[in-house]
Scaffold this motif. Structure first.
Motif, PDB file in Angstrom:
ATOM      1  N   HIS A  40       1.006  -1.221  -0.191  1.00  0.00           N
ATOM      2  CA  HIS A  40       0.255  -0.012   0.000  1.00  0.00           C
ATOM      3  C   HIS A  40       0.814   1.230   0.166  1.00  0.00           C
ATOM      4  O   HIS A  40       0.662   2.107  -0.842  1.00  0.00           O
ATOM      5  N   GLU A  78      -1.358  -7.248  -3.776  1.00  0.00           N
ATOM      6  CA  GLU A  78      -1.648  -8.378  -3.218  1.00  0.00           C
ATOM      7  C   GLU A  78      -2.693  -9.194  -3.870  1.00  0.00           C
ATOM      8  O   GLU A  78      -2.395 -10.534  -4.023  1.00  0.00           O
ATOM      9  N   HIS A 131     -10.688  -6.185  -0.581  1.00  0.00           N
ATOM     10  CA  HIS A 131     -10.972  -6.741  -1.799  1.00  0.00           C
ATOM     11  C   HIS A 131     -10.127  -8.258  -2.005  1.00  0.00           C
ATOM     12  O   HIS A 131      -9.863  -8.524  -2.975  1.00  0.00           O
ATOM     13  N   SER A 179      -4.016  -0.752 -10.322  1.00  0.00           N
ATOM     14  CA  SER A 179      -4.885  -1.444  -9.071  1.00  0.00           C
ATOM     15  C   SER A 179      -5.075  -2.906  -9.104  1.00  0.00           C
ATOM     16  O   SER A 179      -4.700  -3.500 -10.255  1.00  0.00           O
ATOM     17  N   CYS A 180      -5.639  -3.380  -8.007  1.00  0.00           N
ATOM     18  CA  CYS A 180      -5.938  -4.700  -7.896  1.00  0.00           C
ATOM     19  C   CYS A 180      -7.100  -4.979  -8.894  1.00  0.00           C
ATOM     20  O   CYS A 180      -7.594  -6.276  -9.126  1.00  0.00           O
ATOM     21  N   CYS A 237       0.252   0.190  -4.617  1.00  0.00           N
ATOM     22  CA  CYS A 237      -1.482   0.663  -4.642  1.00  0.00           C
ATOM     23  C   CYS A 237      -1.324   2.148  -5.107  1.00  0.00           C
ATOM     24  O   CYS A 237      -2.215   2.617  -5.669  1.00  0.00           O
ATOM     25  N   CYS A 244      -4.218   4.863  -5.936  1.00  0.00           N
ATOM     26  CA  CYS A 244      -5.682   4.088  -5.640  1.00  0.00           C
ATOM     27  C   CYS A 244      -6.274   4.660  -4.404  1.00  0.00           C
ATOM     28  O   CYS A 244      -7.533   4.866  -4.546  1.00  0.00           O
ATOM     29  N   ASN A 267     -11.345   0.920  -8.081  1.00  0.00           N
ATOM     30  CA  ASN A 267     -12.520   0.473  -7.597  1.00  0.00           C
ATOM     31  C   ASN A 267     -13.373   1.428  -6.834  1.00  0.00           C
ATOM     32  O   ASN A 267     -14.302   1.073  -6.771  1.00  0.00           O
ATOM     33  N   ARG A 321     -10.987   9.749  -1.968  1.00  0.00           N
ATOM     34  CA  ARG A 321     -10.307   8.740  -2.145  1.00  0.00           C
ATOM     35  C   ARG A 321      -8.962   8.934  -2.831  1.00  0.00           C
ATOM     36  O   ARG A 321      -8.044   8.220  -2.322  1.00  0.00           O
TER      37      ARG A 321
HETATM   38  S1  SF4 Z   1      -8.065  -1.110  -3.805  1.00  0.00           S
HETATM   39 FE1  SF4 Z   1      -6.422  -0.021  -4.144  1.00  0.00          FE
HETATM   40  S2  SF4 Z   1      -5.592   0.459  -2.094  1.00  0.00           S
HETATM   41 FE2  SF4 Z   1      -6.974  -1.447  -2.095  1.00  0.00          FE
HETATM   42  S3  SF4 Z   1      -5.828  -3.496  -2.537  1.00  0.00           S
HETATM   43 FE3  SF4 Z   1      -6.523  -2.831  -4.425  1.00  0.00          FE
HETATM   44  S4  SF4 Z   1      -5.021  -1.363  -5.329  1.00  0.00           S
HETATM   45 FE4  SF4 Z   1      -4.606  -1.375  -3.223  1.00  0.00          FE
END
Ligand code: SF4
Lengths: 420, 161
Positions: free
Chosen positions: A66, A103, A125, A299-300, A360, A363, A382, A388
């Motif tokens: 993060h 992650e 998430h 991002s994830c 991250c 994000c 997301n 945010r």
């Molecule tokens: S939502 Fe954003 S901050 Fe949360 S794990 Fe995914 S990339 Fe990282």
């Protein structure tokens, strides 16, 4: 009466033949996960209970994604704490530095989640792994401490909600457009406490990357988990990554569902969620002319190969508009390397993009790409909640990679066909 | 457990980025977290809220991230209870695990900010002047958790056995 895939996984992990929605059970877990923001609280609790070891050194993972590479002294201190803990207790899956990625892209890539697993993560998430036919859900740090120590967790069996998609996908449309469509339809609490199950021929046509995107945003509809059927694409994905046995579960035809939705894939276009809720969804065409200051592709949710491929296709030979920052964040070191070897970096650099290490970053408004007062961003992330990505008076629009890349070129929210 | 407190009203979908913005997540000290509670929409909240005050909200309170910093920040201000039409599920778990009580009841439109209400948490009874509202009962397991003094104490006991 039959059971759904979610119920079957939870029954198996609590050594029962049957579980019913609403029941509180204790389930065995296959992985407990935390990151650099949530792990410090877990570790504090771990010390407080006086635990001597984690339940299984292979089944705990810490991913420092993060606020890394560390953004300030405090975040460096937190990472140091996790590093020392991992060493002391022999945690096998500790990811930092050049091995680290976001992650929810990294954990599946490393083969740490397999079909039929129960995974808990101190990150909302965590539901992303449902794409592999696993039960995965986000929790708080204290829950993760409990899981780390006992190898078990208390869970309320969720009711299932089915989303059946049929028909052919339109050009450019990806999993992001589907999940935004669904959240727009049912609202940010439309699946509250529920298991969102995705099925149908159009779902089989989705790539694994798109399935991860869809499962990732189940939480944005309030869902406890998102889950997909295991098919050839799933098995192909885990081939070469899985290092332990796994079980494939499937919903019974007479499983019970609280609700069932039928979705015609051919009617879904490119979607954008406007500030400040992921359910505030409009077709991209309705947002023509909205000026942006920043575009984020990462991002994830959408920092995987499919997303970078789409971005590269659109940015090739083009320039990012004057006054716009376009930040591209490959989600893991493997994705980073593949993008590099496939020549995407050259395309992005030529276009004037910024390429970030896997993190991250912007994000969550953490670092590298924070917005000033009054600025607007389009992002493949997301969440577009108030503040945010930075100042409370900045705004975030959520989209897939094609719209984000096209918007970076035009400087206004745009459909990819407008720039090609 | 009986509580009496002044009401603070927040609407629907109060997310964890509002309760405690991500830029403060390196903090683990509850007091420091409390100083930024609700900052994006109510920058003075941490100064104006008094111990014993109660938050009343609309639906989906606590949606968004899994950050436990959110119930910790609320608790740090001395707020023992949130009453909302509904809660996001991770926040719900976290709150009970940390000892912040939650009641599900739809009283948002019936109360004014600043007025005082009386609540009996165990029975879920909420007194608004002369009117009495019953909140949704807390699941027996959650009660067990509260009785044990939160999840960590529950675990401690288990380890000692
Ligand atoms: S939502 Fe954003 S901050 Fe949360 S794990 Fe995914 S990339 Fe990282």
């Amino acid at each position: 009466m039959g059971m759904t895939i979610t119920e079957k996984i939870l029954a198996y992990h609590s050594d029962r033949d049957v579980v019913e929605p609403g029941e509180i059970i204790e389930a065995r877990i296959d992985l407990a996960l935390a990151n650099d923001i949530t792990a410090p609280l877990s570790l504090e609790e771990f010390e407080k209970v006086g635990a001597k070891k984690v339940f299984d050194t292979e089944k705990v993972a810490f991913v420092l994604d993060h606020f890394t590479p560390n953004k300030d002294i405090l975040s460096a201190h937190n990472c140091k704490k996790i590093r020392e803990f991992s060493k002391k207790y022999g945690i096998k899956n500790f990811f930092e530095g050049g091995r680290c990625g976001i992650e929810h892209a990294l954990i599946p890539e490393e083969g740490l989640v397999l079909p039929g697993d129960v995974v808990i993560g101190a990150d909302s998430h965590t539901c992303t792994y449902g794409a592999l036919g696993a039960f995965a859900t986000g929790m708080g740090s204290t829950d993760i401490t409990y899981g780390m120590v006992t190898g078990k967790i208390w869970l309320k069996v969720p009711e299932s909600i089915k989303f059946v998609c049929y028909g052919k996908w339109q050009r450019w449309v990806t999993g992001k457009d589907l999940i935004l469509h669904i959240i727009g339809m049912i609202g940010v609490d439309g699946a509250l406490y529920g298991a969102m199950e995705f099925d149908g021929e159009a779902i089989s046509d989705l790539s694994m990357d798109s399935r991860f995107t869809v499962a990732n945003m189940a939480i944005e509809a309030g869902g406890k988990n998102g889950i997909f059927k295991v098919d050839e694409k799933t098995l192909e994905y885990i081939k070469g990554r899985s290092k332990r046995p796994y079980r494939v579960f499937e919903s019974d035809p007479d499983g019970r569902y609280k609700e069932a939705y039928e979705i015609d894939a051919s009617k879904i276009g490119l979607n954008v969620a406007c500030p400040s809720l992921p359910s505030n969804v409009k077709p991209v065409e309705a947002l023509k002319g909205v000026e942006i200051d920043q575009a984020v592709i990462g991002s994830c949710t959408n920092g995987r190969m499919e997303d970078l491929e789409i971005a590269a296709r659109i940015l090739k030979g083009k320039k990012v508009a004057d006054g716009v920052r376009c930040i591209i964040i490959p989600a893991t070191p493997k994705i980073y390397r593949e993008a590099l070897t496939r020549g995407f970096f050259e395309i992005f650099l030529d276009a004037g993009c910024i390429i970030s290490p896997p993190t991250c970053g912007p994000c969550l408004g953490g670092h590298m790409g924070v917005l000033a007062k009054g600025e607007k961003a389009i992002a493949t992330t997301n969440r577009n909640f108030i503040g945010r990505m930075g100042h409370p008076e900045s705004e975030v629009y959520l989209s897939g990679a094609s719209v984000a890349a096209a918007s970076a070129i035009k400087g206004t929210i745009s459909h990819p066909e407008e720039v090609l | 457990m009986e509580l009496k407190g002044r009401i603070w009203k927040f609407g629907d979908n109060i997310d964890t980025d509002i309760i405690i913005p991500a830029r403060y997540l390196s903090l683990t000290d509850p007091k420091a977290l409390g100083e930024h509670c609700m900052e994006p929409i109510a920058p003075n909240f941490h100064k104006d809220a008094k111990p014993g005050d109660i938050i009343v909200a609309g639906s989906n309170f606590g949606c968004g991230s899994s950050r436990e910093h959110a119930p910790i920040a609320i608790l740090a201000l001395g707020i023992p209870l949130v009453i909302a039409k509904s809660f996001a599920r991770i926040f719900y778990r976290n709150a009970f695990n940390k000892g912040l009580a939650l009641l599900e009841a739809d009283i948002f439109d019936d109360v004014k900010e600043g007025e005082t209400i009386e609540v009996d948490i165990s029975s879920g009874t909420i007194k608004l002047g002369t009117k009495v509202v019953k909140a949704k009962p807390i699941p027996p397991f959650m009660e067990e958790l509260i009785e044990a003094g939160g999840l960590i104490n529950y675990l401690k006991k288990k380890l000692e056995e």
